[in-house]
Design a protein around this motif. Structure first.
Motif, PDB file in Angstrom:
ATOM      1  N   GLY A  14       0.855  -1.245  -0.052  1.00  0.00           N
ATOM      2  CA  GLY A  14       0.183  -0.056  -0.059  1.00  0.00           C
ATOM      3  C   GLY A  14       0.803   1.339   0.083  1.00  0.00           C
ATOM      4  O   GLY A  14       0.023   2.358   0.096  1.00  0.00           O
ATOM      5  N   ASP A  64      -4.733  -1.878  -3.993  1.00  0.00           N
ATOM      6  CA  ASP A  64      -4.917  -0.332  -3.326  1.00  0.00           C
ATOM      7  C   ASP A  64      -3.736   0.373  -2.917  1.00  0.00           C
ATOM      8  O   ASP A  64      -2.583  -0.341  -2.424  1.00  0.00           O
ATOM      9  CB  ASP A  64      -5.691  -0.269  -2.228  1.00  0.00           C
ATOM     10  N   GLY A  65      -3.548   1.535  -3.205  1.00  0.00           N
ATOM     11  CA  GLY A  65      -2.481   2.381  -2.746  1.00  0.00           C
ATOM     12  C   GLY A  65      -1.676   3.291  -3.851  1.00  0.00           C
ATOM     13  O   GLY A  65      -0.897   3.927  -3.497  1.00  0.00           O
ATOM     14  N   GLN A 124      -2.106   6.900  -2.629  1.00  0.00           N
ATOM     15  CA  GLN A 124      -1.251   6.972  -1.303  1.00  0.00           C
ATOM     16  C   GLN A 124       0.334   6.948  -1.523  1.00  0.00           C
ATOM     17  O   GLN A 124       1.181   7.472  -0.843  1.00  0.00           O
ATOM     18  CB  GLN A 124      -1.532   5.564  -0.444  1.00  0.00           C
TER      19      GLN A 124
END
Length: 205
Positions: A85, A127-128, A131
């Motif tokens: 992530g 996901d990420g 971020q």
């Protein structure tokens, strides 16, 4: 006016291995080349970059070679994979080394990264994406790079293990839209700065 773009791929893989991040980098590079920009992609993993907050850590340190290429670029893009992530360990190391070299100035006494346009490319299989892009974009602008609108492009797959960008992401309309916007904005802003560089008044080191 010929512009130069440097894509620094911070994959953990060396250049003899397939890289999903490289796949998305090349989509951006094609757009820049169609705009007359000379592009180059470098794998940071091919270089010996020791830890430490000095611009040159001594014998065997190859960061100074990379730093010279970064200084020559009009456009600088960091490409990072997503790991747990977050940005890769090599991405973090590169950001630290950019900071370590930031005391150098241009001929006007400004930070050496002034008038270089920058962006971020991210790939992963979960996901990420945002971020990972956030710290890259923040550090680059903090050090003096110019960030145009929509200066990041990413692709991530569904949650959990699964196919990566080269297997499943190349036809993503969202990713294609964003890499196109990012690439054109990088070129447009770079052309502006070539003709109208940031004045020295009020922002010398």
């Amino acid at each position: 006016m010929t512009l130069k773009a440097l894509y620094l791929n911070t994959s953990l893989k060396t250049s003899d291995e397939k890289s999903n991040t490289s796949g998305l980098i090349q989509e951006s590079a094609k757009i820049l080349e169609n705009e007359g920009v000379k592009t180059e992609e470098i794998r940071a993993a091919d270089y010996n970059i020791p830890f430490g907050m000095e611009p040159d850590m001594g014998e065997g340190d190859e960061w100074p070679k990379l730093f010279e290429k970064i200084k020559e670029a009009d456009i600088f893009v960091i490409g990072s994979p997503v790991w747990e992530g977050q940005l890769s360990s090599i991405t973090k190391l590169v950001l630290e080394k950019l900071d370590a070299s930031s005391s150098e100035t241009n001929e006007k006494g400004q930070p050496v990264y002034y008038n270089t346009v920058a962006g971020a490319i991210v790939t992963g299989n979960e996901d990420g994406g945002k971020q990972t892009a956030m710290p890259v974009i923040f550090v680059l602008q903090h050090l003096g790079f110019t960030i145009p609108p929509n200066a990041e492009a990413y692709w991530v797959g569904e949650a959990g293990p699964g196919p990566s960008y080269l297997e499943a992401g190349q036809n993503s309309e969202f990713t294609q839209k964003n890499v196109t916007m990012m690439s054109h904005n990088l070129v447009h802003m770079s052309r502006i700065l070539k003709e109208n560089p940031i004045p020295a008044k009020g922002n010398t080191q």
